[in-house]
Design a protein around this motif. Structure first.
Motif, mmCIF file in Angstrom:
data_model
loop_
_atom_site.group_PDB
_atom_site.id
_atom_site.type_symbol
_atom_site.label_atom_id
_atom_site.label_comp_id
_atom_site.label_asym_id
_atom_site.label_seq_id
_atom_site.Cartn_x
_atom_site.Cartn_y
_atom_site.Cartn_z
ATOM 1 N N PRO A 32 0.848 -1.200 0.000
ATOM 2 C CA PRO A 32 0.000 0.000 0.000
ATOM 3 C C PRO A 32 0.883 1.249 0.000
ATOM 4 O O PRO A 32 1.983 1.232 0.549
ATOM 5 C CB PRO A 32 -0.764 -0.094 1.317
ATOM 6 C CG PRO A 32 -0.639 -1.508 1.768
ATOM 7 C CD PRO A 32 0.633 -2.040 1.186
ATOM 8 N N LEU A 46 -0.187 -2.741 6.509
ATOM 9 C CA LEU A 46 0.990 -1.972 6.094
ATOM 10 C C LEU A 46 0.579 -0.601 5.568
ATOM 11 O O LEU A 46 -0.500 -0.465 5.004
ATOM 12 C CB LEU A 46 1.636 -2.704 4.931
ATOM 13 C CG LEU A 46 2.968 -3.375 5.099
ATOM 14 C CD1 LEU A 46 3.307 -4.146 3.836
ATOM 15 C CD2 LEU A 46 4.027 -2.339 5.370
ATOM 16 N N PHE A 251 -8.226 0.614 -4.736
ATOM 17 C CA PHE A 251 -7.071 -0.257 -4.811
ATOM 18 C C PHE A 251 -6.138 0.276 -5.876
ATOM 19 O O PHE A 251 -6.513 1.110 -6.673
ATOM 20 C CB PHE A 251 -7.500 -1.685 -5.146
ATOM 21 C CG PHE A 251 -8.439 -2.222 -4.115
ATOM 22 C CD1 PHE A 251 -7.950 -2.640 -2.902
ATOM 23 C CD2 PHE A 251 -9.795 -2.232 -4.345
ATOM 24 C CE1 PHE A 251 -8.811 -3.082 -1.921
ATOM 25 C CE2 PHE A 251 -10.665 -2.677 -3.370
ATOM 26 C CZ PHE A 251 -10.175 -3.108 -2.157
ATOM 27 N N PRO A 253 -4.344 -1.621 -8.482
ATOM 28 C CA PRO A 253 -3.974 -2.908 -9.076
ATOM 29 C C PRO A 253 -2.904 -2.748 -10.133
ATOM 30 O O PRO A 253 -2.793 -1.720 -10.785
ATOM 31 C CB PRO A 253 -5.276 -3.380 -9.720
ATOM 32 C CG PRO A 253 -5.994 -2.135 -10.062
ATOM 33 C CD PRO A 253 -5.591 -1.096 -9.051
ATOM 34 N N PHE A 254 -2.131 -3.794 -10.287
ATOM 35 C CA PHE A 254 -1.252 -3.871 -11.452
ATOM 36 C C PHE A 254 -2.146 -4.132 -12.645
ATOM 37 O O PHE A 254 -3.137 -4.853 -12.517
ATOM 38 C CB PHE A 254 -0.392 -5.125 -11.413
ATOM 39 C CG PHE A 254 0.542 -5.270 -10.299
ATOM 40 C CD1 PHE A 254 1.508 -4.326 -10.055
ATOM 41 C CD2 PHE A 254 0.529 -6.417 -9.525
ATOM 42 C CE1 PHE A 254 2.425 -4.520 -9.045
ATOM 43 C CE2 PHE A 254 1.437 -6.611 -8.516
ATOM 44 C CZ PHE A 254 2.380 -5.657 -8.273
ATOM 45 N N LEU A 317 0.594 -9.420 -0.717
ATOM 46 C CA LEU A 317 -0.332 -8.301 -0.488
ATOM 47 C C LEU A 317 -1.257 -8.228 -1.693
ATOM 48 O O LEU A 317 -1.127 -7.358 -2.555
ATOM 49 C CB LEU A 317 0.471 -7.002 -0.331
ATOM 50 C CG LEU A 317 1.656 -7.071 0.652
ATOM 51 C CD1 LEU A 317 2.634 -5.928 0.441
ATOM 52 C CD2 LEU A 317 1.163 -7.087 2.092
ATOM 53 N N ALA A 318 -2.195 -9.160 -1.761
ATOM 54 C CA ALA A 318 -2.860 -9.468 -3.045
ATOM 55 C C ALA A 318 -3.831 -8.411 -3.546
ATOM 56 O O ALA A 318 -4.102 -8.363 -4.747
ATOM 57 C CB ALA A 318 -3.576 -10.801 -2.929
ATOM 58 N N GLU A 338 -3.951 -11.918 1.667
ATOM 59 C CA GLU A 338 -4.560 -10.591 1.775
ATOM 60 C C GLU A 338 -5.187 -10.467 3.156
ATOM 61 O O GLU A 338 -5.827 -11.394 3.646
ATOM 62 C CB GLU A 338 -5.605 -10.429 0.657
ATOM 63 C CG GLU A 338 -6.525 -9.248 0.771
ATOM 64 C CD GLU A 338 -5.822 -7.891 0.814
ATOM 65 O OE1 GLU A 338 -4.894 -7.631 0.019
ATOM 66 O OE2 GLU A 338 -6.210 -7.082 1.691
#
Ligand SMILES: C[S@@+](CC[C@H](N)C(=O)[O-])C[C@H]1O[C@@H](n2cnc3c(N)ncnc32)[C@H](O)[C@@H]1O
Length: 378
Positions: A32, A46, A251, A253-254, A317-318, A338
């Motif tokens: 994060p 985190l 979020f 996300p990648f 850290l999904a 997660e």
């Protein structure tokens, strides 16, 4: 391994203890942002550390705990975003950093990993986002349209499949950029060492300066966030969150494409159940650097045999589970964890919707197919 292809719920720092040593081929993750979003009320989450230094210590600890779980040929990919100091520091901590300044998180992190923790930083990739949203109307500085992706290895004997850009993506020839000797060779019609005549998509010979397998891929990766992934996106400025008034969960996300490339390059298609090492893959033989050949299994195990299994990627850290989704699409095993209960359902949903698409070596295969089509046209 019992946890293979599982979504683990809980604190990654504790869950890691249950993973067997030398069981993971690749770790891909994105912590994060420092003090930007609070995902849960958990004290274990985190990102809420009081200073950038404490944040770096905490994330480095995670990777140091993971180090024994990663196989010797393994890779660790970490996407760490920067953030503005803004009003995140208490007065006594802010003495030497101005609120308008970037906190320099990626630089602090890279320095700590290399000089304090002994990781080998193999590349510092710029993930350039061509479709990044402007920075929430902030006009007093430039907008931010990239993030950093650090690639670390733990040993010089790491697994890597050289990534090349197919020729059709190379810009128009620019002879003025060529060295004198290359020009002479071109004029004289001789082949330059290591370079070969390449057929264009229409089957006509091009120049002699291109490597037949394509140009080596470099460290700026332009990758759009895909439309179906935009719903989860939070942009790296606090102003963006405030001004959009988006009330759902945020979020970062990648894009799956980023993970496909990372897996193609560093996660073996299959590993030997006996020795845990990558199995020789004839279809990428020509893309193996010499150092990688030394990492391959020598038990005689072949692809698709009873003694082989896909390489395994772990994301501690999904978030929304992009790594699990991308692993399925590339035919790799995964483990993700997660802390936030609400995310677990979403991760399961994304896993359920994911399909194997053979993204494995997609870029190369796509190119050779186009080349063949081009040749038959000509
Ligand atoms: C930036 S997001 C990851 C986004 C992810 N790369 C994706 O593609 O969706 C970081 C995630 O880490 C989770 N997290 C924070 N602290 C954690 C911890 N101690 N253990 C496990 N997960 C944690 C957060 O809940 C959040 O979902």
């Amino acid at each position: 391994m019992e946890v293979l292809n599982q979504v683990l719920h809980g604190n990654a720092y504790e869950l890691i203890n249950d993973l067997p040593d030398n069981s993971i081929d690749v770790i891909v993750t994105s912590p994060p942002y420092w003090r930007q979003v609070r995902y849960s009320d958990s004290k274990d989450e985190l990102g809420q550390e009081s200073t950038p230094q404490k944040y770096i210590e905490k994330i480095s600890l995670l990777f140091n705990k993971l180090e024994p779980k990663l196989k010797d040929h393994g890779s660790l990919w970490v996407n760490v975003a920067d953030n503005y100091v803004s009003n995140k520091l208490k007065k006594n901590e802010a003495i030497r950093s101005h609120p308008l300044s970037l906190a320099a998180i990626p630089e602090l992190f890279k320095t700590a990993m290399v000089y304090e923790h002994g990781w080998i930083c193999r590349n510092d990739i710029i993930w350039y986002k061509p479709n990044a949203r402007p920075s929430g109307g902030v006009s007093s500085r430039f907008g931010v349209d990239y993030e950093r992706l650090f690639w670390f290895i733990k040993s010089p004997h790491y697994y890597f499949v050289t990534q090349r850009l197919p020729h059709e993506w190379i810009e128009k020839d620019n002879l003025s950029l060529m060295g004198k000797s290359s020009k002479a060779e071109l004029a004289g019609g001789k082949e330059s060492t290591g370079m070969h005549e390449v057929l264009s998509l229409r089957g006509k010979p091009r120049t002699r300066r291109y490597h037949p397998l394509g140009k080596l891929m470099r460290s700026v990766w332009p990758i759009d966030v895909q439309p179906d992934e935009l719903a989860f996106v939070i942009y790296p400025t606090i102003w963006t969150i405030n001004t959009t008034g988006y009330s759902g969960k945020h979020f970062a996300p990648f894009p799956s494409k980023l993970v496909h490339r990372v897996l193609t390059a560093t996660c073996p298609r299959e590993v030997c159940l006996n020795c845990g090492k990558p199995i020789f893959d004839p279809s990428v033989e020509q893309y193996y650097p010499k150092t990688t050949l030394k990492t391959l299994c020598d038990c005689g195990t072949t692809l698709g045999s009873d003694l082989s299994t896909p390489g395994c990627v772990y994301d501690p850290l999904a978030g929304t589970g992009t790594v699990a989704k991308a692993a399925i699409e590339c035919g790799r095993n995964y483990i993700v964890s997660e802390i936030l209960q609400d995310n677990i359902q979403q991760i399961h949903q994304r896993i359920q919707d994911a399909e194997f698409k053979d993204y494995y070596l997609m870029e190369f295969l796509d190119y050779s197919q186009k080349l063949k089509e081009g040749l038959s046209e000509g």
